[in-house]
Design an enzyme around this catalytic site. Structure first.
Site, mmCIF file in Angstrom:
data_model
loop_
_atom_site.group_PDB
_atom_site.id
_atom_site.type_symbol
_atom_site.label_atom_id
_atom_site.label_comp_id
_atom_site.label_asym_id
_atom_site.label_seq_id
_atom_site.Cartn_x
_atom_site.Cartn_y
_atom_site.Cartn_z
ATOM 1 N N SER A 121 0.825 -1.207 0.000
ATOM 2 C CA SER A 121 0.000 0.000 0.000
ATOM 3 C C SER A 121 0.853 1.248 0.000
ATOM 4 O O SER A 121 0.375 2.326 -0.365
ATOM 5 C CB SER A 121 -0.855 0.051 1.263
ATOM 6 O OG SER A 121 -1.565 -1.127 1.432
ATOM 7 N N GLU A 154 -5.078 -0.332 -8.315
ATOM 8 C CA GLU A 154 -4.049 0.615 -8.729
ATOM 9 C C GLU A 154 -2.874 -0.196 -9.266
ATOM 10 O O GLU A 154 -2.308 -1.025 -8.549
ATOM 11 C CB GLU A 154 -3.600 1.477 -7.543
ATOM 12 C CG GLU A 154 -4.655 2.489 -7.112
ATOM 13 C CD GLU A 154 -4.292 3.243 -5.835
ATOM 14 O OE1 GLU A 154 -4.627 4.427 -5.732
ATOM 15 O OE2 GLU A 154 -3.680 2.635 -4.924
ATOM 16 N N ASN A 192 -4.609 5.738 -1.018
ATOM 17 C CA ASN A 192 -4.106 5.796 0.355
ATOM 18 C C ASN A 192 -3.459 7.134 0.672
ATOM 19 O O ASN A 192 -3.493 7.593 1.814
ATOM 20 C CB ASN A 192 -3.127 4.653 0.616
ATOM 21 C CG ASN A 192 -3.862 3.334 0.769
ATOM 22 O OD1 ASN A 192 -5.082 3.312 0.905
ATOM 23 N ND2 ASN A 192 -3.132 2.238 0.735
HETATM 24 N N1 LIG Z 1 -5.481 -4.336 4.980
HETATM 25 C C1 LIG Z 1 -5.808 -3.561 3.946
HETATM 26 O O1 LIG Z 1 -6.846 -2.910 3.967
HETATM 27 C C2 LIG Z 1 -4.904 -3.499 2.735
HETATM 28 C C3 LIG Z 1 -5.413 -3.004 1.531
HETATM 29 C C4 LIG Z 1 -4.600 -3.023 0.389
HETATM 30 C C5 LIG Z 1 -3.304 -3.477 0.477
HETATM 31 N N2 LIG Z 1 -2.818 -3.927 1.666
HETATM 32 C C6 LIG Z 1 -1.436 -4.436 1.674
HETATM 33 O O2 LIG Z 1 -1.497 -5.842 1.555
HETATM 34 C C7 LIG Z 1 -0.399 -6.426 2.224
HETATM 35 C C8 LIG Z 1 -0.911 -7.442 3.244
HETATM 36 O O3 LIG Z 1 -1.679 -6.750 4.223
HETATM 37 P P1 LIG Z 1 -2.804 -7.482 5.098
HETATM 38 O O4 LIG Z 1 -3.620 -6.426 5.715
HETATM 39 O O5 LIG Z 1 -3.452 -8.537 4.274
HETATM 40 O O6 LIG Z 1 -1.896 -8.169 6.211
HETATM 41 P P2 LIG Z 1 -2.242 -9.379 7.216
HETATM 42 O O7 LIG Z 1 -1.402 -9.190 8.400
HETATM 43 O O8 LIG Z 1 -3.710 -9.508 7.387
HETATM 44 O O9 LIG Z 1 -1.763 -10.696 6.385
HETATM 45 C C9 LIG Z 1 -0.429 -10.954 6.070
HETATM 46 C C10 LIG Z 1 -0.249 -12.456 5.914
HETATM 47 O O10 LIG Z 1 1.069 -12.710 5.412
HETATM 48 C C11 LIG Z 1 1.532 -13.912 5.992
HETATM 49 N N3 LIG Z 1 2.997 -13.992 5.886
HETATM 50 C C12 LIG Z 1 3.920 -13.370 6.643
HETATM 51 N N4 LIG Z 1 5.158 -13.728 6.221
HETATM 52 C C13 LIG Z 1 5.003 -14.582 5.191
HETATM 53 C C14 LIG Z 1 5.906 -15.303 4.357
HETATM 54 N N5 LIG Z 1 7.208 -15.214 4.522
HETATM 55 N N6 LIG Z 1 5.390 -16.098 3.407
HETATM 56 C C15 LIG Z 1 4.061 -16.234 3.231
HETATM 57 N N7 LIG Z 1 3.153 -15.571 4.000
HETATM 58 C C16 LIG Z 1 3.624 -14.745 4.966
HETATM 59 C C17 LIG Z 1 1.036 -13.828 7.430
HETATM 60 O O11 LIG Z 1 0.993 -15.114 8.009
HETATM 61 C C18 LIG Z 1 -0.357 -13.203 7.239
HETATM 62 O O12 LIG Z 1 -1.361 -14.180 7.109
HETATM 63 C C19 LIG Z 1 0.392 -5.296 2.849
HETATM 64 O O13 LIG Z 1 1.426 -4.936 1.984
HETATM 65 C C20 LIG Z 1 -0.642 -4.191 2.932
HETATM 66 O O14 LIG Z 1 -0.082 -2.904 2.923
HETATM 67 C C21 LIG Z 1 -3.592 -3.967 2.782
#
Ligand SMILES: NC(=O)c1ccc[n+]([C@@H]2O[C@H](COP(=O)([O-])OP(=O)(O)OC[C@H]3O[C@@H](n4cnc5c(N)ncnc54)[C@H](O)[C@@H]3O)[C@@H](O)[C@H]2O)c1
Length: 596
Positions: A121, A154, A192
């Site tokens: 993000s 995006e 964002n």
């Molecule tokens: N939460 C939102 O609203 C949102 C929206 C758009 C983008 N994002 C982006 O998406 C990405 C993930 O965010 P999220 O909110 O889903 O996080 P989250 O914490 O909910 O999920 C992350 C997952 O990654 C897994 N993980 C960690 N290390 C790993 C590895 N080495 N190999 C495989 N899996 C691994 C974890 O176990 C966890 O399940 C981030 O970059 C975030 O900025 C988030």
């Protein structure tokens, strides 16, 4: 010819990853879904089956299609399973070193022609890409939460991403039924960058007890038509993720203080209050992962009896003014059964206001929302007057005259002489300090702000503005009156912009700055906020409706009072106003309305 993607990989199956798996599988693409442990894989699988089961229950997905969808997903632990996919999307936590490590590993494991994408993000896609030997095949594909629902993607191209890769990913987004905006690699991209300053500001309002969580969220939902309030959205995003995004945006985006994470966010993360995913954040949820908010120790009591506690009885209401707001407010009170005395500055004005109220009530009758008897009864409750002396025995006065402090102060001084003791004196000002008006009387404890939104008969929100001199009884009375009017009253302090304008206008101003910096177009920025965040209008559509002059005046007030450098009005906004481009009302603002 765009490249065919027959199988993709998703790394990380948390809030975003599980949703992204669903998007691909729903569109007939095989997915290898990867996590760090069997338990994490299982969590991702439960999220996906939960989501698809809900879709089936709502009749949005046939059972057979759900089964086919689930059969397309191959659940795996470890990146090695990704050796033959055409594209990988990484959705692991927002840490640069972690993402770089994963990309270096993906580079080793994946076939040479595979595209490697990140769902980051706020981190630099460029910095992630240089961890591989194929930075020209690395791209950002930023989905929005919840990924299966939000239409926007995006697509982030770095200076080295190859044009073919960009075109292939754009075609893929189209196949997924998404709308893409392609942009360059800047902290927070479009959505964002515009959203997080607003979210952080909302948290700071909550942290400083400026307003309650319920009131902040209700204000933005009901005042701006947003799908959810900022604190509920923080819970959905996840506070840990939100913290990382803010922190990165602060460091990458020019150290704008508005992106420095409010200390409370870090405290909540440390305490394990991550939002929906952990079952508790700003709100408490039925269980981890559930969207259902349950009552907790901070839930306010909103039943009628408790609301009226300590309130004065109000039967007769005086409304001063003859403009749009006064007219709407007269209708609101009369319809709710109050006896109303309308005071204007002359019989002619009274006749006009009376006509306007009649016209509006008649519209209600035509639309079947009001019976003829109720319309006549409402009109029968209003007395039309041109002298303030008629307000001697009202219980509440609502002032809605011109937005000039000297005029309002003179009016309140007169009301102070005319009105009986115990009357509540309310101002509808949207930008002046209520305390200035209160101090024009000898009874500042009885003075409060009642900020109605336009059109008053339709908009469900009223901001109840307490000054440092407002008594608890006056506040209780204002709350009870709003409830009796069928409005949601949100209580806040006496600061420029109250809740809604203080949160809304800096965001609009930021959108203008983004346009001015040529980062994106007005159309794409509008799309991003509507399709990525579910806003009813994009910022430029809204600015043209509100009026650029009005927006500039509000932004200037905020800047002057709060001295926040990030609130300085965008030069482009000032120039457009100077040029007479005021929005719809002048035929041209950010868009030309004469041609449509
Ligand atoms: N939460 C939102 O609203 C949102 C929206 C758009 C983008 N994002 C982006 O998406 C990405 C993930 O965010 P999220 O909110 O889903 O996080 P989250 O914490 O909910 O999920 C992350 C997952 O990654 C897994 N993980 C960690 N290390 C790993 C590895 N080495 N190999 C495989 N899996 C691994 C974890 O176990 C966890 O399940 C981030 O970059 C975030 O900025 C988030």
């Amino acid at each position: 010819m765009a490249r065919e993607f027959t199988s993709v990989g998703v790394v990380g199956l948390g809030t975003m990853g599980a949703g992204i798996v669903e998007v691909f599988a729903r569109n007939g693409i095989d997915v290898v879904a990867v996590e760090i442990s069997a338990a994490a894989v299982e969590r991702g699988r439960v999220t996906l089956t939960g989501s698809t089961d809900r879709a089936v229950a709502k009749g949005k997905l046939a059972e057979a299609d759900r089964d086919a969808l689930l059969a397309r997903v191959d659940w795996q632990v470890g990146l090695d399973a990704l050796h033959s996919v055409d594209l990988v999307i990484e959705a692991v936590p927002e840490h640069l070193d972690l993402k770089q490590r994963i990309f270096a590993e993906l580079d080793r494991v994946c076939k040479p022609e595979a595209i490697l994408a990140t769902n980051t993000s706020s981190l630099s896609v460029t910095e992630i890409s240089v961890a591989t030997t194929r930075p020209n095949q690395v791209i950002g594909i930023h989905f929005f939460n919840p990924a299966p629902v939000m239409k926007l993607v995006e697509v982030v191209r770095t200076v080295v991403t190859s044009a073919d890769v960009v075109a292939d990913v754009e075609a893929l987004c189209e196949r997924l039924g998404k709308v893409d905006v392609t942009i360059s690699d800047r902290a927070g991209f479009i959505a964002n960058a515009l959203l997080f300053g607003y979210l952080n500001h909302a948290v700071s309002m909550f942290e400083s007890r400026y307003a309650t969580r319920e009131d902040i969220d209700a204000a933005m939902k009901l005042g701006c038509g947003l799908p959810m309030g900022p604190l509920a959205l923080m819970d959905l995003i996840g506070l840990d993720t939100a913290y990382e995004i803010l922190d990165t945006m602060y460091r990458r985006g020019g150290r704008d203080r508005r992106h420095a994470p409010v200390p409370l966010i870090k405290q909540m993360v440390t305490a394990g209050l991550l939002g929906r995913k952990s079952g508790r954040g700003f709100y408490t949820y039925e269980r981890p992962g559930s969207p259902v908010v349950v009552t907790d120790e901070h839930t306010p009591v909103t039943t009628g009896a408790a609301l009226a506690d300590g309130a004065r009885a109000i039967a007769k209401v005086g409304i001063v003014g003859s403009g749009t707001m006064a007219t709407g407010i007269i209708e609101v009170f009369a319809k709710a059964g109050y006896e109303v005395i309308s005071v204007t500055r002359g019989a002619e004005k009274s006749a006009k206001v009376c006509e306007a109220v009649k016209t509006s009530l008649n519209k209600g009758v035509v639309r079947g929302k009001l019976s003829e008897e109720d319309r006549d009864a409402a009109l029968g409750r209003v007395t039309w007057s041109a002298t303030l002396d008629h307000l001697a025995d009202v219980d509440l006065v609502v002032e809605a005259v011109v937005e000039e402090l000297s005029v309002k102060k003179a009016l309140f001084a007169s009301l102070d002489e005319i009105c009986k003791p115990g009357v509540v004196l309310a101002t509808t000002t949207s930008s002046l300090p209520v305390i200035d008006v209160a101090m024009a009387t000898q009874r500042p404890a009885d003075v409060i702000g009642l900020h109605f939104f336009n059109p008053a008969p339709i908009m469900p929100l009223v901001e109840i503005v307490q000054t440092i001199r407002t008594s608890a009884e006056t506040s209780a009375t204002a709350r009870a009156v709003c409830a009796a009017l069928g409005k949601t009253g949100v209580v806040c302090g006496d600061r420029s912009g109250f809740i809604v304008n203080a949160l809304l206008f800096p965001y609009l101003n930021d959108a203008v700055k983004m346009l001015e910096a040529s980062y994106s177009t007005a159309d794409d920025i509008d799309y991003a906020m509507k399709l990525g965040c579910g806003y009813p209008m994009g910022p430029f559509e809204l600015l043209d409706v509100v009026g650029l002059d009005v927006s500039l005046a509000i932004q200037r007030e905020l800047y002057l009072e709060l001295r926040e450098p990030g609130f300085a009005p965008a030069p482009l906004l000032e120039h457009l106003v100077t040029a007479g481009y005021l929005g719809r009302k002048s035929g041209r603002g950010f868009r030309d309305h004469t041609k449509r």
